[in-house]
Structures are given as C-alpha cells and as structure tokens.
Design a protein around this motif. Structure first.
Motif, PDB file in Angstrom:
ATOM      1  N   ARG A 324      14.628  67.494  42.317  1.00 15.94           N
ATOM      2  CA  ARG A 324      15.755  66.566  42.455  1.00 15.94           C
ATOM      3  C   ARG A 324      16.700  67.091  43.529  1.00 15.94           C
ATOM      4  O   ARG A 324      17.106  68.251  43.503  1.00 15.94           O
ATOM      5  CB  ARG A 324      16.502  66.430  41.127  1.00 15.94           C
ATOM      6  CG  ARG A 324      17.591  65.355  41.161  1.00 15.94           C
ATOM      7  CD  ARG A 324      18.232  65.146  39.797  1.00 15.94           C
ATOM      8  NE  ARG A 324      19.024  66.285  39.372  1.00 15.94           N
ATOM      9  CZ  ARG A 324      18.828  66.962  38.241  1.00 15.94           C
ATOM     10  NH1 ARG A 324      17.835  66.629  37.428  1.00 15.94           N
ATOM     11  NH2 ARG A 324      19.607  67.991  37.925  1.00 15.94           N
ATOM     12  N   ASP A 325      17.043  66.231  44.454  1.00 17.33           N
ATOM     13  CA  ASP A 325      17.961  66.609  45.521  1.00 17.33           C
ATOM     14  C   ASP A 325      19.406  66.488  45.038  1.00 17.33           C
ATOM     15  O   ASP A 325      19.704  65.802  44.046  1.00 17.33           O
ATOM     16  CB  ASP A 325      17.737  65.735  46.752  1.00 17.33           C
ATOM     17  CG  ASP A 325      16.395  66.004  47.423  1.00 17.33           C
ATOM     18  OD1 ASP A 325      15.749  67.016  47.070  1.00 17.33           O
ATOM     19  OD2 ASP A 325      15.996  65.206  48.288  1.00 17.33           O
ATOM     20  N   ALA A 331      21.307  69.629  41.942  1.00 23.18           N
ATOM     21  CA  ALA A 331      19.918  69.701  42.402  1.00 23.18           C
ATOM     22  C   ALA A 331      19.064  70.375  41.330  1.00 23.18           C
ATOM     23  O   ALA A 331      19.579  70.981  40.387  1.00 23.18           O
ATOM     24  CB  ALA A 331      19.839  70.485  43.707  1.00 23.18           C
ATOM     25  N   ARG A 357      11.362  72.470  50.064  1.00 20.65           N
ATOM     26  CA  ARG A 357      12.728  71.978  50.041  1.00 20.65           C
ATOM     27  C   ARG A 357      13.563  72.730  51.078  1.00 20.65           C
ATOM     28  O   ARG A 357      13.185  73.804  51.543  1.00 20.65           O
ATOM     29  CB  ARG A 357      13.362  72.214  48.645  1.00 20.65           C
ATOM     30  CG  ARG A 357      12.413  72.077  47.451  1.00 20.65           C
ATOM     31  CD  ARG A 357      12.128  70.638  47.103  1.00 20.65           C
ATOM     32  NE  ARG A 357      13.316  69.939  46.672  1.00 20.65           N
ATOM     33  CZ  ARG A 357      13.856  70.047  45.437  1.00 20.65           C
ATOM     34  NH1 ARG A 357      13.311  70.845  44.540  1.00 20.65           N
ATOM     35  NH2 ARG A 357      14.927  69.344  45.111  1.00 20.65           N
ATOM     36  N   VAL A 366      20.712  70.481  48.702  1.00 28.45           N
ATOM     37  CA  VAL A 366      19.254  70.600  48.652  1.00 28.45           C
ATOM     38  C   VAL A 366      18.622  69.268  49.032  1.00 28.45           C
ATOM     39  O   VAL A 366      19.040  68.211  48.543  1.00 28.45           O
ATOM     40  CB  VAL A 366      18.784  71.018  47.239  1.00 28.45           C
ATOM     41  CG1 VAL A 366      17.263  71.047  47.159  1.00 28.45           C
ATOM     42  CG2 VAL A 366      19.372  72.358  46.851  1.00 28.45           C
ATOM     43  N   GLN A 367      17.621  69.321  49.920  1.00 29.86           N
ATOM     44  CA  GLN A 367      16.852  68.138  50.293  1.00 29.86           C
ATOM     45  C   GLN A 367      15.362  68.464  50.213  1.00 29.86           C
ATOM     46  O   GLN A 367      14.952  69.595  50.474  1.00 29.86           O
ATOM     47  CB  GLN A 367      17.207  67.682  51.708  1.00 29.86           C
ATOM     48  CG  GLN A 367      18.616  67.138  51.857  1.00 29.86           C
ATOM     49  CD  GLN A 367      18.898  66.678  53.279  1.00 29.86           C
ATOM     50  OE1 GLN A 367      18.745  67.432  54.225  1.00 29.86           O
ATOM     51  NE2 GLN A 367      19.294  65.421  53.429  1.00 29.86           N
TER      52      GLN A 367
END
Length: 473
Positions: A324-325, A331, A357, A366-367
């Motif tokens: 989860r971003d 995140a 990530r 976080v992406q």
C-alpha cells in the motif's frame, strides 16, 4: 481450549528431511504441528521458538513442520527445504504442496501451531505470533502432565538429505568496491572480505552462532544477512541476533549498535544502551544522509538509525503485511528484504509483495514501481504497470546508470528495471539461478549470491558472461 481429536496427516505428504511419520506414532508425547510458509519471517521466528522448546522438553515435545506454499516456486519441495534451512531450521518437515493438510486441519493463516496432547487431542490453536511467552506457557503446562521420557526417547534422528559441505553455506548479503567483495556467509555465521577473484583476506565471526563483540574471529554473528559499506565501516543486518552490527574495517573490531539477541518491536528515540533494544528480523541495510536505513521483515517497516545522534526512528510502514502506498505509517510493506539508496531515494525489495517500491528518505512517501499485491506474481517483462515478479529477494543500483538490478528468486532470474519510468527486462543467462538472495554492482559486474547453491557468481554487464567466484576453494 480445544479438545477435538486431531485427524491423521494426509497420505502422500512429501517428507523433505525425515522419514515418513504419523501423529498416531507420537501418542504419549506432546506434538506441536506447525503450519509454515518457507519464505515467511514470522514463520521462521515461530520455528526458532519451537526448536528451543523441543530442546528444553526433550522426549516430551515433538515438533513437526508442515510447509505450505505461497508462491508457485514453493511447490517444489527441494526449494522449500532450502528456504527453511536458510533460516536455520532442522526440524522434521513435511511438504503440503496441494494444501491437503492445511484444509484437513482447518488452517487459515501462517504461522499456525496446533498443540496436541499425549492422547491425540488438539488442546490449543495458535495463529500468528501471539503475546510473548504464550506458546512457552501453554507447552509447559501440557508437558508437565507427562512422565519423564525413557533414555532412548531423548535421542533425535539425524536430518535426512543434508546440505553438502562447501566453503559457503547459504550466502546472502553482498557489498562490493572496485577491489573488494564482502560476503555474508549466513549459514556459517560470518562475514568474508575477499578479492574479486575469491581469495579470502579476512573472516569476521566465529563458526558458532553468537552475539559477541570483539576482533575478527573472536566476534560472533547469527545468520547475518544484509550488508552496507559506508566509508571505513561495514554495517551488518545480523538477522538471527535481531541486531544492527558494525565492522570497523581498519581495526577489524565488531561492535553492536542495536540489539539484544531477541526479536521485538523497537522504541523510537536515542539508543543509549544498545543491548536493551530489540529489532524484529532485520534483513537489509542502506545508508543515506548519515543514516542507516533498516528493513525489518518481522514488523514490515523501514526504520532509520542516525549515526551521529544515535536516534532510531520508524520511517514508513504500518506493520501490516500489505502493498500500500502512502506516507509514513499510512504505507504498508510485505516483508521488505533488500534496500538500495541513491541521494534522497531508498528503493525497497518487497519480497512477499513481489514488488519493488520507492521511499523518499526525508518525507517517508512510499510509491510502488512494480507489483500489484501480495497474491499477484508472475514472470512478465514490460511496462512496470504490467510486469510481474515472483518473490524477489534482492536489489542493487548501478553506480553510474539509472538501472535497478533485481534478484527475482522465485523465477531464478536476474531482472533489471530502468528507473525514470522504464521497463522491466530479464537478462539472458546460460542457466537459471538457484535462490539468489544478494546483489552488488561494482567493477562492471553484478555480483550475485546464489544462495541455494551455496555460491557467489559474477555477471559481466558488458558481455553477459556468468562466472563462478571460487571463494575459499
């Protein structure tokens, strides 16, 4: 408390390191039936606890592990056994490739332990990691009701199909410079300093697992994993000791920055007394802005340790096992296993999420670059939105190119993600890699810890040649 009679194990289970057995044969003893996944840090911790309990209650308690696959690659029993042994497991393992035992016993989560009394009744069902000491308390209460076992019941059968005796045993983390290669020889509880040709220059760590500071071979590690080279220091994620260690390369002295040898959730703030703080299964390290970033597989979070102020902080992750971003605790990671840093960006290999990530070191944002979730995996190249990985174990950055190398362990492949929106590609190799769990890039090569083969190999970036590095041969 349950009192149901335990069903028998399904016929056809593959016993990986022991002779075939039944629950009925164990009548008169307490049985801990542990349903585990080979790649799970939580399961590894549970098996370590059970091994200690079996040693403490020799003859009264018998532990059986049931390996249940999460990934397609784990349906191969040999691969599953390798992964469990990498964690230090020597308990008898049966392989439930088709989830038959999982369904028969009504299991819903990894890890789950069924405590079965001497009459074959299921007395307790413990799912996940319960409160500290709960498993020990329940086991002790059941064992106290049994008589002292006869002497011939105290002996333990030798493991079948042992790993070969080789110079390396389950090597994992790597670090490389223009002249040196550092190897976390995890199964031998040591760190090796080598030339690029494989000649060993220094060894750090005694053969036996321990948490001891001191010079070179007088120090003790326990299944060290990730490495981070920062100027004249080599930082070590000492996984089995749940600790952050440091090797002063000039003097060869090893010291402990954080860790008391036991898993636990650390508290944020200044680390005034290193041996009073617990970490939870640290697997990987990276340095940025004089901070050591730590991937804790046991709590699915990324932490940082400031080398100047000695402050420990949670950077990102909720603790839940998800992909989860978001920012900071919003995140979520799925067992982060490797880190790579450049400038203000930390790249994270999310093993159980089959994902790569990015984490902004200052903001904690976080992406997801590659990966769609803990149950979505495969072996597809292409745009990062559609590319698929399977249980990747390590990443590394090219120092002079926007390339992120990926040890795609579940697919036995070396993959590459071009940063800045590029695609995922698979490098053509002469053969599949066996459980790669460590990468480093230096001197025109990708150095690969081929963990399940107990070896290190060198991939020449220019020619595509793959060569074995003859360490300590």
């Amino acid at each position: 408390m349950n009192t149901d009679l335990a069903p028998e194990l399904p016929a056809g289970l593959a016993w990986l390191n022991a002779t075939e057995g039944t629950l009925y044969e164990q009548r008169g003893r307490i049985v801990a039936l542990a349903f585990v996944n080979p790649g799970s840090a939580w399961c590894a911790q549970r098996l370590a606890e059970l091994a200690l309990l079996q040693a403490r209650h020799a003859g009264r308690l018998h532990v059986l592990a049931i390996s249940v696959p999460r990934f397609d690659s784990e349906r191969d029993g040999a691969r599953a056994l390798k992964r469990l042994r990498r964690h230090g497991n020597t308990l008898p393992v049966a392989h439930d490739a088709d989830w038959a035992a999982w369904q028969r016993f009504g299991i819903e989560a990894w890890p789950t332990v069924l405590l079965i009394d001497g009459e074959g009744r299921i007395r307790h069902r413990l799912a996940g990691l319960d409160a500290p000491g709960e498993l020990e308390r329940l086991t002790l209460a059941l064992c106290e009701g049994l008589g002292f076992p006869p002497d011939d019941d105290l002996g333990r059968a030798r493991e079948a199909n042992p790993e070969p005796r080789l110079p390396l045993r389950f090597p994992t983390g790597l670090a490389a410079t223009g002249e040196r290669l550092y190897v976390a020889d995890s199964g031998h509880n040591r760190i090796l300093e080598c030339t690029h040709g494989g000649r060993v220059l220094r060894r750090f760590g005694m053969p036996a697992a321990d948490l001891v500071d001191g010079e070179t071979t007088l120090a003790g590690f326990n299944r060290p994993h990730g490495l981070a080279l920062v100027r004249e220091s080599l930082y070590v994620a000492d996984t089995g000791n749940h600790a952050l260690r440091r090797i002063h390369l000039g003097s060869g002295v090893v010291d402990t920055l954080i860790g008391n040898g036991r898993p636990g959730e650390p508290a944020e703030g200044v680390v005034a007394a290193p041996r009073t703080v617990s970490l939870a299964h640290p697997l990987a390290l990276a340095e940025a802005n004089n901070r050591i970033f730590i991937a804790l597989a046991g709590d699915n979070r990324i932490w940082s340790y400031d080398l100047a102020s000695r402050e420990l902080h949670a950077v990102a992750g909720s603790g839940q096992l998800e992909v989860r971003d978001g920012s900071g605790p919003m995140a979520a990671f799925a067992q982060p296993a490797s880190l790579a840093a450049v400038h203000q960006m930390i790249y994270v290999c999310d093993a159980l999420g089959s994902a790569v990530r990015s984490l902004q070191s200052r903001s904690g944002v976080v992406q997801t670059l590659v990966g769609q979730g803990p149950w979505v995996f495969g072996n597809d190249d292409g745009a990062r939105e559609t590319a698929r990985l399977q249980h990747p174990q390590a990443i590394a950055l090219a120092p002079d190119a926007p390339q992120l190398w990926i040890a795609d362990s579940g697919n036995g492949a070396l993959r590459m993600l071009r940063l800045g929106g590029g695609d995922v590609t698979t490098l053509p190799l002469p053969r599949a890699l066996q459980g790669p769990a460590g990468l480093a890039v230096a001197a025109g090569a990708v150095w690969i810890a081929e963990t399940d083969a107990h070896a290190v190999v060198r991939y020449d970036i220019a020619t595509g040649r793959l060569d074995h590095v003859p360490i300590e041969e």
